[in-house]
Design a protein around this motif. Structure first.
Motif, PDB file in Angstrom:
ATOM      1  N   ASP A 366       0.699  -1.436   0.075  1.00  0.00           N
ATOM      2  CA  ASP A 366       0.147  -0.102   0.111  1.00  0.00           C
ATOM      3  C   ASP A 366       0.945   1.137   0.109  1.00  0.00           C
ATOM      4  O   ASP A 366       0.422   2.268  -0.496  1.00  0.00           O
ATOM      5  N   LYS A 369       2.386   1.610  -3.655  1.00  0.00           N
ATOM      6  CA  LYS A 369       1.102   2.170  -4.181  1.00  0.00           C
ATOM      7  C   LYS A 369       1.085   3.616  -4.150  1.00  0.00           C
ATOM      8  O   LYS A 369       0.697   4.559  -5.128  1.00  0.00           O
ATOM      9  N   GLN A 373       1.555   6.624  -6.900  1.00  0.00           N
ATOM     10  CA  GLN A 373       0.571   7.467  -7.487  1.00  0.00           C
ATOM     11  C   GLN A 373       0.717   8.992  -7.075  1.00  0.00           C
ATOM     12  O   GLN A 373       0.321   9.822  -7.893  1.00  0.00           O
ATOM     13  N   SER A 389       7.543   0.122  -9.391  1.00  0.00           N
ATOM     14  CA  SER A 389       6.945  -0.172  -7.993  1.00  0.00           C
ATOM     15  C   SER A 389       8.242  -0.940  -7.375  1.00  0.00           C
ATOM     16  O   SER A 389       8.526  -0.620  -6.167  1.00  0.00           O
ATOM     17  N   THR A 554      -9.068   2.309 -10.175  1.00  0.00           N
ATOM     18  CA  THR A 554      -7.708   2.974  -9.650  1.00  0.00           C
ATOM     19  C   THR A 554      -7.599   4.485 -10.182  1.00  0.00           C
ATOM     20  O   THR A 554      -7.063   5.179  -9.318  1.00  0.00           O
ATOM     21  N   GLY A 596       0.207   2.731 -10.211  1.00  0.00           N
ATOM     22  CA  GLY A 596       0.101   2.269  -9.196  1.00  0.00           C
ATOM     23  C   GLY A 596      -1.057   1.158  -9.095  1.00  0.00           C
ATOM     24  O   GLY A 596      -1.282   0.359  -8.079  1.00  0.00           O
ATOM     25  N   ALA A 599       0.425  -2.157  -8.165  1.00  0.00           N
ATOM     26  CA  ALA A 599       0.471  -2.319  -6.762  1.00  0.00           C
ATOM     27  C   ALA A 599      -0.829  -2.345  -5.929  1.00  0.00           C
ATOM     28  O   ALA A 599      -0.979  -2.799  -4.795  1.00  0.00           O
ATOM     29  N   ARG A 600      -1.784  -1.404  -6.506  1.00  0.00           N
ATOM     30  CA  ARG A 600      -3.091  -1.607  -5.913  1.00  0.00           C
ATOM     31  C   ARG A 600      -3.838  -2.990  -5.920  1.00  0.00           C
ATOM     32  O   ARG A 600      -4.270  -3.266  -4.868  1.00  0.00           O
TER      33      ARG A 600
END
Length: 684
Positions: A366, A369, A373, A389, A554, A596, A599-600
């Motif tokens: 998190d 992410k 972002q 990432s 997202t 992101g 990653a999200r």
């Protein structure tokens, strides 16, 4: 249901009660058994303690009312345990009976010991007659003990003795023969027909264990509907009983047609085609099935819940629900306000723990992410700090240490409890409003319920997320002073804590509207044939549902992050949702809205998987019955010690003895061998 198939299902009892490792319950240790035996044993004989029949049946098992019971019934049932037939139960017999309960054929073994009144390992004709004539069934409709059927098993002179293996087959065949005997008695003219009233009387007297309340109350209507008159033919009578005996097979045929979908409507033609491929269910039985469902619900098609309405619950409950709920009372509103508050606190606690576990497990993802972002790209916003990432993850470790991956975790955990509690509560509450009379819910109802759940959580999540995000990006500034949560809260103020709330709504409403329906259907699809989910399938269902939900929202998450982060010198500022969307698209292009995303997904998907897995496992391990709606997934594979839907209240029912009451009840519900519970008044 076919009795032999039913008894095969008692293998669940063995796995549930007698596994030496990894099972739901382990066998009781001798110390516990000794203490319990001594607690209930009231007879002291030659320095040794014994249980009387009343001690075991009434005080320990609680089968009969202690103030008014049939003494003969109590003696017969206690004799199952008292294998020495002395009239008193020794500790050795008490302990041995626990072992018997752990056998996969415990139901038949128990029934055999009921009839083996002499304890010599075989059942004679006289022993069988002695017990049968004491049952309520025989009193209502006497069985002809001189029939050819009895002669085939016990011999023409009634001298043949039946061992356990032969008795199990005899008991099964006798039960079916009893129904035919009832038809013969009612068909006095030998026409092959009986009245619908006689049909109802026979079914309620002899086959009551196969009838649900819905079917029992519609027997005359069902027979009249199918037979087109006031008489019932012998073929219909046999087909009707065969159908009820094979309802588990009927359910398998339905699931074969729908590929496991329990809400899909199935026509008679579709069902018939599948039935002829995988079973010997006759066309007449299929006609009766659809006519019976039509009498109950009048739709012309069937869904899985229609079959549940026909098939009764057995001597131990087999859970077949995936997304439905088990209610301990007819209406949760019947409970007092104090109990409802306790239940809310209980669920709140479990939701808090589950949410904390899920959030902690994926928090480093998190953080990555969020930083990805927040990273501005394009010619107007300067040099990139992170290439991707993985590069972000490595740089956090290098410059901030491993603990840097957990910046902002504390406020995140503080928000998890109310967020999960209100989200789960609102989703369940709204879903309940969309269930129809059959227990099904339309797709739009699931979406609306999920959307309402997502919207309700924003009041808690937005303030805590804005604090979390500012703590997460604080480490990006080299040599910057350490930022703590409370100063950030004071700086933002009440209204500042809800900065970006519109974007938060734009993210959370569609996320939950996607997530909850996908999770429900994925979980149902991964469940076994009994609707039960193992921990691995729960985790997988939660993770799979998180993929589309997290990825598709997202863009809203990117906008929310930009609105909630304090812009540094030279970075673009945003005045609102629409302003942020326009500037991001103009300066960084459309691809920036998907920063992101990976990653999200890698954060949200496993987080919700771990959270819901933890939540449902906690409910299984620490379930407390408050008499309300039981949360989805809280059931054990085989709920222990349940009779007629009620949990066993005696805390001393441990180990294999958890199965004692369902097994004793099974003698009645599977074989119709109901012993009188209360004393028959003496009129002499």
């Amino acid at each position: 249901m076919d009795l032999m198939k039913n008894v095969a299902n008692t293998s669940h009892l063995r796995s549930a009660f007698c596994q030496e490792g990894g099972g739901y319950l382990k066998r009781a240790n001798p110390t516990n058994l000794t203490d319990i035996f001594n607690k209930y044993a009231s007879v002291d004989k030659n320095g040794e303690k014994f249980m009387s029949p009343e001690d075991f049946i009434i005080k320990y098992l609680g089968l009969f009312d202690g103030s008014n019971y049939n003494k003969e019934s109590v003696k017969l049932l206690a004799a199952i345990v008292n294998t020495s037939k002395t009239g008193l139960i020794s500790y050795t017999e008490f302990q041995a009976f626990e072992g018997l309960l752990c056998f996969p054929d415990a139901l038949y073994k128990t029934a055999f010991q009921l009839f083996d009144t002499n304890g010599n390992g075989v059942v004679s004709y006289n022993e069988f007659v002695e017990v049968m004539r004491k049952t309520e069934l025989h009193r209502r409709i006497p069985f002809n003990m001189d029939s050819p059927f009895i002669e085939l098993y016990f011999g023409k002179d009634r001298k043949r003795l039946i061992n356990y293996a032969e008795f199990s087959q005899f008991l099964h065949d006798f039960h079916e023969e009893y129904a035919i005997e009832g038809f013969r008695r009612a068909d006095k003219s030998g026409s092959g027909f009986i009245s619908v009233m006689d049909f109802q009387d026979i079914m309620i007297s002899i086959k009551s264990h196969l009838l649900t309340k819905q079917v029992a109350s519609h027997l005359i209507e069902a027979a009249s509907h199918n037979q087109s008159g006031s008489r019932v033919s012998f073929p219909y009578f046999i087909a009707f009983n065969s159908l009820l005996n094979n309802m588990e097979l009927v359910k398998r045929i339905y699931l074969n047609v729908t590929n496991g979908n329990r809400t899909q409507e199935v026509t008679k033609e579709e069902f018939m085609h599948s039935a002829q491929l995988i079973s010997q269910l006759t066309p007449f039985e299929v006609d009766i099935l659809y006519n019976l469902c039509d009498v109950l619900h009048q739709t012309g098609k069937i869904v899985y819940n229609d079959l549940n309405a026909i098939a009764p619950e057995h001597y131990f409950k087999q859970i077949t629900r995936s997304i439905t709920k088990l209610s301990a009372v007819s209406s949760p509103e019947d409970r007092g306000i104090f109990v409802q508050i306790l239940e809310s606190a209980y669920r709140f606690t479990l939701g808090s723990v589950a949410g904390a576990v899920g959030a902690t497990a994926v928090y480093p993802i998190d953080l990555v992410k969020t930083r990805m972002q927040n990273q501005r790209s394009g010619s107007l916003v300067g040099e990139l700090m992170y290439r991707n990432s993985w590069d972000c993850f490595k740089k956090v470790i290098r410059h901030e240490g491993a603990l840097g991956l957990y910046r902002g975790l504390v406020p995140q955990l503080m928000g998890v409890a109310p967020e999960k509690a209100i989200k789960l509560t609102v989703n369940d509450f709204v879903r309940d409003k969309f269930y129809d009379k059959k227990g099904n819910i339309a797709w739009y109802g699931e979406v609306i319920a999920g959307g309402c759940a997502g919207g309700s959580q924003v009041i808690f999540t937005n303030p805590l997320e804005i604090v979390k995000i500012r703590l997460q990006v604080a480490g990006e500034i080299a040599g910057g002073h350490k930022v703590r949560a409370w100063p950030v809260v004071k700086e933002l103020g009440l209204f500042g804590l809800y900065k970006g709330a519109s974007a938060c709504l734009l993210r959370d409403v569609p996320f939950s509207a996607i997530y909850f329906p996908v999770y429900a259907h994925t979980k149902a699809g991964l469940a076994d044939e009994n609707g039960y989910n193992h921990p691995l399938t729960l985790l997988l269902a939660g993770a799979i549902a998180g993929v589309p939900a997290a990825s598709l929202v997202t863009p809203a998450d990117v906008i929310k992050t930009r609105l909630q982060v304090v812009a540094r010198a030279g970075q673009t500022t945003y005045s609102g949702l629409w302003d942020a969307a326009k500037k991001i698209n103009k300066e960084e292009g459309f691809r920036a809205f998907w920063k992101g995303a990976v990653a999200r997904v890698f954060r949200s998907s496993p987080q919700f998987g771990v959270t819901l897995l933890t939540y449902e496992l906690l409910q299984r391990l620490f379930y407390i019955d408050f008499g309300g709606t039981r949360p989805t997934g809280s059931e054990q594979k085989v709920p222990v010690g349940i009779v007629a839907g009620q949990p066993v209240k005696n805390p001393n029912h441990i180990g294999g003895y958890e199965a004692a009451i369902p097994i004793f009840s099974g003698i009645e519900t599977k074989f119709g061998l109901c012993l009188p519970k209360f004393q028959v008044p003496n009129t002499s």
